[in-house]
Design an enzyme around this catalytic site. Sequence first.
Site, PDB file in Angstrom:
ATOM      1  N   SER A  13       5.432  10.749  -5.858  1.00  0.00           N
ATOM      2  CA  SER A  13       4.916   9.557  -6.544  1.00  0.00           C
ATOM      3  C   SER A  13       3.431   9.704  -6.842  1.00  0.00           C
ATOM      4  CB  SER A  13       5.151   8.309  -5.685  1.00  0.00           C
ATOM      5  OG  SER A  13       6.514   8.055  -5.505  1.00  0.00           O
ATOM      6  N   ARG A  36      -3.207   3.436  -4.786  1.00  0.00           N
ATOM      7  CA  ARG A  36      -2.358   2.554  -3.979  1.00  0.00           C
ATOM      8  C   ARG A  36      -1.853   1.358  -4.791  1.00  0.00           C
ATOM      9  NH1 ARG A  36       0.169   4.731   0.225  1.00  0.00           N
ATOM     10  NH2 ARG A  36      -1.176   6.412   0.947  1.00  0.00           N
ATOM     11  N   HIS A  39       0.832   2.691  -7.036  1.00  0.00           N
ATOM     12  CA  HIS A  39       2.005   3.050  -6.231  1.00  0.00           C
ATOM     13  C   HIS A  39       2.792   1.811  -5.838  1.00  0.00           C
ATOM     14  CE1 HIS A  39       4.061   4.398  -2.434  1.00  0.00           C
ATOM     15  NE2 HIS A  39       4.329   5.431  -3.204  1.00  0.00           N
TER      16      HIS A  39
END
Length: 212
Positions: A13, A36, A39
């Site tokens: 990812s 982050r 994600h």
Amino acid sequence: MYIQKPMEIENKSMDIIDESLKDVNFEGLDLQIARRMIHTTGDVDYRHIISFKNNFSAQALEAIKNGGTIYSDTNMIIAGVNKPALAAASCDIITLVSDKDLAAKAKERGTTRSLIAIEEAVHRGIRMFAIGNAPTALFRLIELIREGKCDPLFVIGVPVGFVGAAESKEELRTVDVPQITTVGTKGGSNVAASIINAILYENNRQDIYATK
């Protein structure tokens, strides 16, 4: 066949996310926070709507290094924060939106629990804020800052939605405090939690290196 190993999934990812970030100029902890956020949302378009102001990442990292309480406007943010990383930083995170006395006060004043709760958080001396849901909480926090009643160490201002969310974040960007916002309607509690986690992971990483 599909990938089943957790770390392999996350690494794959992040490789995809890093490819999407080649057209922006995030560096250091800013970059880790952006990774982050993307994600968590599965939305690479976030790279164009993240706004860092007043040295947010460095200031937030320093604040977390010193420990203390982070105020959250939702239980969902609290649920999404990595608890071992939080404990390692000697921090805790609370919300007051479910407090019955504050709920009664909100009803009496004809406003939201989130607004009353942010007032109480400021009254208690809390100076780290994560707002992912309630524009009224962010608007009120801005008012308190301008009134000289609150001097935040940092503000994560990423409320999501179509009524007041974009406007509250735009208003925050006019205030001179360390902050991260998203431009427009996108955001949410999961996004706020991902930002906190990125800072906590960096704090813990630095602590590990410091002991070697």
